[in-house]
Design an enzyme around this catalytic site. Structure first.
Site, short mmCIF file in Angstrom:
data_model
loop_
_atom_site.label_atom_id
_atom_site.label_comp_id
_atom_site.label_asym_id
_atom_site.label_seq_id
_atom_site.Cartn_x
_atom_site.Cartn_y
_atom_site.Cartn_z
N ASP A 49 0.84 -1.21 0.00
CA ASP A 49 0.00 0.00 0.00
C ASP A 49 0.88 1.26 0.00
OD1 ASP A 49 0.88 -0.15 2.61
OD2 ASP A 49 -1.10 0.11 3.52
N SER A 50 2.20 1.07 0.05
CA SER A 50 3.12 2.21 -0.18
C SER A 50 2.86 2.81 -1.55
CB SER A 50 4.57 1.74 -0.06
OG SER A 50 4.81 0.62 -0.89
N ASP A 88 -1.13 -6.14 -0.28
CA ASP A 88 -1.45 -5.52 1.01
C ASP A 88 -2.95 -5.29 1.15
OD1 ASP A 88 0.67 -5.12 2.73
OD2 ASP A 88 1.21 -3.16 1.90
N LYS A 118 -1.25 -9.38 2.86
CA LYS A 118 -0.45 -8.95 4.03
C LYS A 118 -1.30 -8.03 4.90
CE LYS A 118 3.26 -6.05 3.72
NZ LYS A 118 2.78 -4.86 4.46
N GLU A 120 -1.14 -5.59 8.54
CA GLU A 120 -0.29 -4.96 9.56
C GLU A 120 -0.85 -5.23 10.95
OE1 GLU A 120 0.48 -0.82 8.87
OE2 GLU A 120 1.18 -1.16 6.83
N GLU A 187 9.51 -4.24 9.97
CA GLU A 187 9.86 -2.94 9.37
C GLU A 187 10.33 -1.97 10.45
OE1 GLU A 187 6.92 -1.02 6.84
OE2 GLU A 187 8.19 0.76 6.61
O1 KIV Z 1 3.59 -1.12 1.61
C1 KIV Z 1 4.73 -1.57 1.50
O2 KIV Z 1 5.46 -1.33 0.53
C2 KIV Z 1 5.24 -2.42 2.58
C3 KIV Z 1 6.69 -2.72 2.59
C4 KIV Z 1 7.47 -1.53 2.94
C5 KIV Z 1 7.01 -3.88 3.46
O3 KIV Z 1 4.49 -2.79 3.44
#
Ligand code: KIV
Length: 274
Positions: A49-50, A88, A118, A120, A187
């Site tokens: 989600d970055s 994510d 994924k 968090e 992280e």
């Molecule tokens: O969103 C993302 O890119 C991430 C990575 C930094 C692990 O969660």
């Protein structure tokens, strides 16, 4: 039951089995063409989600929607054939209840063709990890600096700098492993703590700004390519594409202005105009 096609991608059990073995290589990817270039060299690709910050210029990941993740996840799956693809779950799509998380994770899996999601969070999200894993959805966990929790944490801060914080973070790692996560991203975590957790749990740890002793590493692709205006301190740039893009744009602008732009003869099958 007939088998439709041979599974060619790296599988969840293969990643899981890399605990303490050959380091797991991973990068983020958000679109098909770049994913195609890096697919042969990585074990898994994370549609992180970055992308909200990297692709959309957002300040944080909080504004990223499920539809955005699905669109980019599907693009990365279409562009690749070897790496396992993890997508994510964005902020607000899984915290409310395990049932809602399951419904949204099913959308991600069905509409993108990815293998895993994924989430968090540590102990607070462990029951949701268990719920999804028991129902056929492989989950990668993510603890330490969790950007979706940025407002509570008060900024992007390395976690576990004080030894007094370690017990809670170690408990997070143990909880997600026990709940059935097949790997966990560590992280922004103090190095000795990340190394310690790697030795404590039986699932692979994937470090980012953590420790070289994790079972694998992940970086944001644009960061390692030199495309990010302000990469984090721990980022190592393996290319300088930002400067190359600017150079190419400048050369192009010059070619247009001095009319030395490549000829159009036969372009699109057109005949040369006499
Ligand atoms: O969103 C993302 O890119 C991430 C990575 C930094 C692990 O969660």
């Amino acid at each position: 039951m007939s088998v439709q096609s041979k599974i060619k991608r790296i599988t969840v059990p293969e990643i899981r089995a890399r605990k303490g073995a050959e380091p797991i290589v991973s990068l983020t990817a958000y679109h098909a063409h770049t994913a195609r270039y890096i697919d042969p060299y990585v074990d898994f690709l994370l549609v992180g989600d970055s992308l909200g910050m990297v692709m959309y210029g957002m300040e944080t990941t909080l504004g990223v929607t499920l539809d955005m993740m699905i669109a980019h996840g599907a693009a990365v799956v279409r562009g690749t054939e070897r790496a396992l693809v993890v997508v994510d779950m964005p902020f607000g799509s899984y915290e409310e209840s395990p049932e809602i998380a399951f419904r949204n994770a099913c959308r991600v899996i069905k509409e993108t063709g990815c293998t895993a999601v994924k989430l968090e969070g540590g102990t607070r999200i462990a029951e949701t990890i268990r719920y999804l894993s028991l129902r056929g959805i492989p989950v990668m966990a993510h603890i330490g600096l969790t950007p979706q929790n940025i407002q509570v944490m008060g900024g992007f801060k390395t976690q576990g700098r004080e030894e007094s914080e370690w017990a809670a973070i170690e408990a997070d790692a143990a909880a997600v492993a026990e709940a059935g996560a097949f790997a966990v991203v560590l992280e922004g975590m103090a190095e000795p703590l990340a190394a310690r957790i790697t030795g404590q749990i039986d699932i692979p740890t994937i470090g980012i700004g953590a420790s070289p002793h994790c079972d694998g590493q992940i970086l944001v692709l644009e960061d390692m390519l030199g495309l990010s205006p302000k990469p984090a301190k721990f980022v190592r740039e393996f290319a300088t594409l930002g400067a190359q893009i600017a150079g190419a744009a400048e050369a192009y602008a010059r070619a247009v202005r001095d009319r030395s732009f490549p000829g159009v003869e036969n372009t699109y099958g057109m005949k040369k105009v006499k």
